[in-house]
Design an enzyme around this catalytic site. Structure first.
Site, PDB file in Angstrom:
ATOM      1  N   CYS B 159       0.626  -1.076  -0.009  1.00  0.00           N
ATOM      2  CA  CYS B 159       0.217  -0.056   0.034  1.00  0.00           C
ATOM      3  C   CYS B 159       0.915   1.292   0.165  1.00  0.00           C
ATOM      4  O   CYS B 159       0.282   2.214   0.169  1.00  0.00           O
ATOM      5  CB  CYS B 159      -1.107  -0.140   1.171  1.00  0.00           C
ATOM      6  SG  CYS B 159      -2.068  -1.603   1.042  1.00  0.00           S
ATOM      7  N   HIS B 292      -2.360   7.664   6.573  1.00  0.00           N
ATOM      8  CA  HIS B 292      -2.805   6.324   5.987  1.00  0.00           C
ATOM      9  C   HIS B 292      -4.086   6.125   6.611  1.00  0.00           C
ATOM     10  O   HIS B 292      -4.931   5.770   5.476  1.00  0.00           O
ATOM     11  CB  HIS B 292      -1.685   5.383   6.174  1.00  0.00           C
ATOM     12  CG  HIS B 292      -1.635   4.406   5.448  1.00  0.00           C
ATOM     13  ND1 HIS B 292      -1.613   4.434   4.017  1.00  0.00           N
ATOM     14  CD2 HIS B 292      -1.914   2.874   5.696  1.00  0.00           C
ATOM     15  CE1 HIS B 292      -2.038   2.760   3.638  1.00  0.00           C
ATOM     16  NE2 HIS B 292      -2.071   2.206   4.543  1.00  0.00           N
ATOM     17  N   HIS B 327      -9.655   2.177   0.508  1.00  0.00           N
ATOM     18  CA  HIS B 327      -8.278   1.979   0.668  1.00  0.00           C
ATOM     19  C   HIS B 327      -7.825   1.390  -0.843  1.00  0.00           C
ATOM     20  O   HIS B 327      -8.189   0.588  -1.139  1.00  0.00           O
ATOM     21  CB  HIS B 327      -8.093   0.922   1.598  1.00  0.00           C
ATOM     22  CG  HIS B 327      -6.623   0.922   1.518  1.00  0.00           C
ATOM     23  ND1 HIS B 327      -5.575   1.354   0.980  1.00  0.00           N
ATOM     24  CD2 HIS B 327      -5.788   0.152   2.643  1.00  0.00           C
ATOM     25  CE1 HIS B 327      -4.324   1.323   1.447  1.00  0.00           C
ATOM     26  NE2 HIS B 327      -4.456   0.345   2.452  1.00  0.00           N
TER      27      HIS B 327
END
Lengths: 350, 399, 85
Positions: B159, B292, B327
């Site tokens: 990610c 994040h 996400h």
């Protein structure tokens, strides 16, 4: 700029692991081969090993070996290249997802399927909090990792880097890649690859870790002076000339050209052009007859070039012509993937 | 002497819009892209996701991609976002310019492989998709749509992939190796990811609630975003509009666990500290942190602890925008870089949607509602990946 | 119950790939996580899959796993009381 190769760990389809110099070559008549693996229990505890697929075990073992050989204890960067990552676990998760209709899937295989798990598990194993990255650029993934390390050295961000190329060839992926013509239809043995006039090559796999340092020590193999990645160059010969002159070298200065030839006529043609146009009088060698072809086989190429320089000879079974390699002061490693991605690595003796 | 890295173009495609303007409109309207799954074929439709509101066919048509060309949704989204960024920068990729393309992605062509894997094993009907399975091939399909790139590379650090693409691109420009780099990432929703995250039991069946005490996981999203990074010489020479500069970044590894973040947030702390040191800024100079903030129990607490480690008593406004976009995994770094730059240039703080109660262990709460007319000179964007691949980037206004 | 306990131990060893561990090495009352077998959060997720696949028990909350996997005895008792297959 010079960066020094202080250590190499190489697990391949040859007896390269923890070997000094070139081992006796192993020739294969079968087209599907796997690495000659060491006993991993010497490098990984059973509790750590239980979730690891082959490619990760090999990566840890080759990384640890190369660190032990070097005088670096903790690398300032861990940078890996892999074409397909842990394809074995990716396939397990994918097959289970299809077969079980998205039910009863095991998290371990998903976790292990991410490409960066190799670099990250090396870092966990070393407890290394430094720069960590993973490149996945097909047949030049290893060179992309090496290139980033070079940038960080040039920027004075690091003094050492553990750079690696890691790929495994599972039976099913071998079969899948066979469908798109990557392997020879009629394989006549790895020892006969250089005479080949047909498309397709010989598949391999491997795990090569290299410790690069801004300092040299008594065991240093060689220096790397420059790395370049080129995408669809219009004229590769000109690009190589520019690369050499930017690094204050002329074609005459190159003692040995190591080429990523792999016995596939479609792959090898461009090397023949480069050779004829630029390096006609120079010694040429190759290594993919030894390593087999895989996405990060240039890692093996680096090991090969570094050992030629360190031990001052080119093994006869790897030589492509009979020209003398002189003092093996400057060596150029050329590789390309599908005539699109090219990499140039310039080595020198130190 | 290192060169300045300027941002001269932005492109973004996500569940909240298929252009920079649409994205900005959604952010200001507090409109989330998360909802029922429409395009992905899966049995797990009960997990809300944020999909790009276009079918593959619609994207192919918009981009004039031939019907018979084998291409993945990841590449289509990538082309769309890269095209936006390139036209925003008014630049033409050309071999006369040293221009590179760096993309982050995690599962590459999996969207097609998961449909055709049996065929890959058993017959020759889907061979064209074998060639575009690996991550690098996905990037090349995007690069080849434009042509003209002399350097192409793909990064896969879960990610944080696209954040690391921005870092590498910036380094190439700082050191004078490239004049211009289009850097970012792309990732479409796949069954592989949805099932994978499901096995980790970190998907919320409701809308995700980053930094909330009752958070119960993330919602997956899909998206693509690219930044056109350019040296000051190149930008000046062609009189380009400069959006901001990349003033610092840090890449560090948590080296703790394959999936979990460390309780003390070591890797995240190092990434943020390194970014600050490189930018020459003090923690108090940062006016906004785009976290994040995935909404998982583990990430938000660990990241929050790291923010406290770095910013102590002067924590700037923090928000996660994942409750807007979901996400977007490998693309989240560049998706959120674009959002961060929009927030800075338009002077607003995007709210951390769905937040109610703070996490007990943390000394701060995220931005609760949209705040406009804020002066933001420096913004920090965090991207953390499985395996502890943590990257933070600071973007700054051009003075 | 003894049969279930043995079966469970064999399954745990197989699923978690506990190399060199035999069923008799696992103490029925010892904790499976932490110091005991050295299992971690990923193993807990694997055991949740095992519960659903082999015994038809679906756990929605991974936190609950920690209680159920307290020891082999607790685990076996939970299965015998809740199993659907």
């Amino acid at each position: 700029m010079k960066v020094y190769i202080q250590g190499i760990g190489n697990i391949s389809i040859q007896n390269t692991f923890r070997q000094t110099g070139f081992p006796e070559p192993v020739w294969y008549n079968e087209s599907y081969v796997r690495c000659i693996d060491p006993d991993f229990t010497n490098y990984i505890s059973p509790n750590e090993a239980r979730r690891m697929s082959k490619v990760i075990k090999r990566a840890i073992a080759s990384a640890k070996t190369c660190i032990a050989e070097s005088s670096v204890e903790m690398p300032d960067a861990v940078i890996s290249g892999t074409g397909l990552g842990c394809i074995e676990d990716t396939e397990k998760f994918l097959s289970a997802m299809i077969d079980n209709d998205e039910k009863f899937l095991q998290p371990t295989f998903f976790i292990q399927s991410t490409h960066n798990t190799i670099s990250s598990q090396i870092a966990i194993n070393l407890k290394c909090n430094n720069h960590n990255n993973t490149f996945v650029q097909g047949g030049i993934s290893f060179e992309c990792a090496l290139f980033e390390a070079f940038i960080l050295f040039a920027d004075n961000k690091i003094k050492s880097a553990l750079v690696g190329g890691y790929d495994e060839m599972t039976p099913s992926y071998f079969r899948i890649l066979n469908r798109i013509g990557l392997w020879k239809k009629k394989f006549e043995g790895s020892g006969n690859l250089s005479n080949s006039t047909t498309p397709g090559t010989f598949a391999g796999e491997g795990s090569v870790s290299v410790m690069l340092s801004s300092a040299k020590n008594e065991k240093t193999y060689a220096a790397i002076e420059a790395v370049e990645i080129l995408y669809q160059p219009e004229n590769i010969v000109e690009s190589i000339e520019t690369f050499l002159s930017r690094n204050s070298k002329k074609t005459e200065d190159i003692d040995l050209v190591v080429m990523g030839m792999n016995g596939d006529v479609k792959n090898d043609a461009i090397y023949k052009t480069i050779s004829a146009d630029m390096f006609g009088a120079k010694a040429h060698a190759w290594y993919k007859n030894l390593s087999g072809e895989y996405f990060t086989s240039t890692g093996f190429g680096l090991w090969f070039a570094a050992n030629c320089i360190k031990h001052k000879y080119v093994p006869s079974y790897a030589a492509l012509n009979s020209h003398n390699a002189g003092k093996l002061q400057n060596v150029l490693l050329l590789n390309h993937y599908q005539n699109k991605n090219f990499s140039l690595i310039l080595f020198s003796a130190c | 002497m290192a060169k300045q890295v300027l941002v001269t173009g932005l492109g973004i495609v996500s569940g909240i819009g298929i252009s920079v303007q649409e994205t900005l409109t959604s952010l200001l309207a507090e409109k989330s892209g998360i909802g029922a799954i429409k395009y992905l074929r899966t049995n797990h439709k009960d997990f809300p996701c944020s999909e790009v509101p276009l079918s593959d066919g619609q994207m192919s048509k918009m981009l004039s991609v031939p019907d018979n060309m084998p291409i993945t949704r990841t590449s289509l989204m990538g082309i769309l976002a890269a095209r936006n960024s390139i036209s925003d920068a008014k630049i033409i990729p050309d071999k006369s310019l040293r221009i590179g393309f760096i993309s982050g992605t995690t599962v590459g062509g999996m969207e097609k492989s998961e449909q055709f894997y049996r065929d890959f094993l058993e017959n020759d009907t889907c061979n064209d998709y074998i060639k575009i399975h690996d991550c690098g091939a996905c990037t090349e399909v995007i690069a080849d749509y434009f042509g003209g790139f002399s350097y192409v590379s793909t990064i896969s650090t879960a990610c944080s992939s696209s954040a690391n693409a921005i870092v590498l691109g910036s380094n190439l420009i700082r050191l004078g190796l490239m004049d211009c780099v289009v850097a970012g990432g792309t990732e479409c929703l796949t069954k592989f990811h949805l099932n994978g995250f499901k096995t980790l039991m970190i998907l919320d069946k409701g809308n995700c609630r980053p930094f909330d005490a009752a958070r119960a996981g993330l919602n997956l999203g899909e998206g693509a975003a690219y930044l056109v990074l350019e040296s000051d010489e190149s930008a000046n020479a062609r009189n380009a509009d400069v959006l901001c500069k990349v003033s610092g970044y840090g890449n560090a590894c948590d080296a703790y666990h394959q999936t979990a973040s460390s309780p003390d947030g070591k890797g995240a702390t190092l990434a943020m500290q390194n970014a600050l040191v490189m930018s020459g800024l003090k923690p108090s100079d940062i006016n906004y942190i785009n976290a994040h903030g995935t909404g998982t129990i583990n990430n938000d607490e660990s990241e929050g602890t790291a923010i406290m480690n770095v910013f102590g008593n002067c924590i700037p406004p923090v928000s996660s925008t994942k409750a807007y976009t979901g996400h977007t995994t490998s693309a989240s770094g560049s998706v959120e870089a674009v959002i961060s730059i929009l927030a800075m240039n338009e002077g607003f703080l995007p709210p951390n949607l769905n937040f109610k109660n703070p996490i007990e262990k943390l000394s701060f709460a995220p931005v609760r509602e949209l705040i406009r007319n804020v002066k933001i000179d420096h913004v920090l964007s965090n991207s953390f990946g499985f395996g502890g691949n943590n990257t933070s980037i600071v973007f700054s206004k051009i003075q | 119950m003894d049969e279930l306990i043995l079966e469970l131990k064999q399954e745990i060893i197989k699923v978690l790939n506990l190399q060199g561990v035999k069923p008799e090495d696992i103490d029925n009352d010892a904790p499976l996580f932490g110091d005991g077998l050295g299992l971690d959060s990923i193993d807990a997720l694997e055991l949740i899959v095992l519960l659903e696949k082999n015994y038809g028990i679906k756990l929605e909350d991974p936190g609950k796993g920690r209680e159920i996997f307290g020891s082999i005895n607790i685990f076996a008792k939970y299965i015998s009381e809740n199993r659907k297959k």
